[in-house]
Write a protein that holds these residues in place. Structure first.
Motif, PDB file in Angstrom:
ATOM      1  N   GLY A   1     -32.709 -57.359 -53.040  1.00  0.00           N
ATOM      2  CA  GLY A   1     -32.886 -58.434 -52.074  1.00  0.00           C
ATOM      3  C   GLY A   1     -32.546 -57.970 -50.667  1.00  0.00           C
ATOM      4  O   GLY A   1     -32.052 -56.856 -50.455  1.00  0.00           O
ATOM      5  N   PRO A   2     -32.814 -58.816 -49.665  1.00  0.00           N
ATOM      6  CA  PRO A   2     -32.508 -58.434 -48.280  1.00  0.00           C
ATOM      7  C   PRO A   2     -31.010 -58.294 -48.064  1.00  0.00           C
ATOM      8  O   PRO A   2     -30.217 -58.951 -48.724  1.00  0.00           O
ATOM      9  N   SER A   3     -30.649 -57.436 -47.075  1.00  0.00           N
ATOM     10  CA  SER A   3     -29.242 -57.237 -46.739  1.00  0.00           C
ATOM     11  C   SER A   3     -28.720 -58.433 -45.971  1.00  0.00           C
ATOM     12  O   SER A   3     -29.455 -59.077 -45.211  1.00  0.00           O
ATOM     13  N   GLY A   4     -27.448 -58.703 -46.105  1.00  0.00           N
ATOM     14  CA  GLY A   4     -26.825 -59.787 -45.368  1.00  0.00           C
ATOM     15  C   GLY A   4     -26.496 -59.354 -43.948  1.00  0.00           C
ATOM     16  O   GLY A   4     -26.660 -58.190 -43.573  1.00  0.00           O
ATOM     17  N   ILE A   5     -26.030 -60.286 -43.118  1.00  0.00           N
ATOM     18  CA  ILE A   5     -25.671 -59.958 -41.738  1.00  0.00           C
ATOM     19  C   ILE A   5     -24.403 -59.112 -41.713  1.00  0.00           C
ATOM     20  O   ILE A   5     -23.586 -59.191 -42.636  1.00  0.00           O
ATOM     21  N   ASP A   6     -24.284 -58.302 -40.638  1.00  0.00           N
ATOM     22  CA  ASP A   6     -23.099 -57.450 -40.495  1.00  0.00           C
ATOM     23  C   ASP A   6     -21.868 -58.314 -40.281  1.00  0.00           C
ATOM     24  O   ASP A   6     -21.914 -59.357 -39.621  1.00  0.00           O
ATOM     25  N   GLY A   7     -20.766 -57.842 -40.782  1.00  0.00           N
ATOM     26  CA  GLY A   7     -19.500 -58.533 -40.593  1.00  0.00           C
ATOM     27  C   GLY A   7     -18.900 -58.213 -39.231  1.00  0.00           C
ATOM     28  O   GLY A   7     -19.417 -57.410 -38.459  1.00  0.00           O
TER      29      GLY A   7
END
Length: 154
Positions: free
Chosen positions: A22-28
């Motif tokens: 799946g797509p990557s999440g936003i950077d922390g």
């Protein structure tokens, strides 16, 4: 398809092929900056600058500017008029930008003159020091062109 035990040995599960990622999440959020490192050693101390003028005393009625006059105060002291000659680059090579100062100590009027081919630029074309105990500066602009600045008279 393969069969896998769920770890309890009582149920067998069917497992299919792995699906696409799946797509990557936003950077922390970035973490805190670390501590500053130690300061390096101090470099060597530079040379000490000039602590004052070197004085070049002159008592004659004529004087020709010399390369060694740069950065010095030439003190002209005579009761009779004094002529300071600025010679050509060919005869007296002096680096562009050099500054030399001249003081009229005696009563004799000090007048600057350029050798043939030398241009001395000054306010209103004045080329004599204004009075006794006055200092003027001569600044080299180009090979045979100079500025004369300070308290000058005709």
């Amino acid at each position: 398809m393969e069969m896998v035990l769920n770890g309890n040995w009582d149920v067998m599960l069917a497992v299919g092929p792995t699906g696409p990622t799946g797509p990557s999440g936003i950077d922390g959020v970035d973490g805190a900056t670390g501590a500053t490192g130690a300061t390096g050693t101090t470099g060597a101390t530079g040379a000490t600058g000039n602590s004052g003028y070197s004085i070049n005393d002159q008592t004659g009625t004529t004087y020709t500017v010399a390369a060694s006059d740069a950065g010095k105060l030439t003190v002209l002291d005579n009761v009779s008029p004094i002529t300071v000659t600025v010679d050509t680059e060919l005869n007296v090579p002096i680096d562009i930008g050099k500054v030399m100062d001249f003081a009229q100590k005696g009563a004799g009027k000090v007048t600057f003159a350029g050798a043939l081919g030398v241009i001395i630029k000054s306010k209103s074309g004045n080329k004599s020091i204004g009075a006794q105990n006055v200092i003027v500066s001569l600044i080299k602009e180009s090979a045979d062109t100079w500025y004369l600045v300070g308290d000058l008279i005709a």
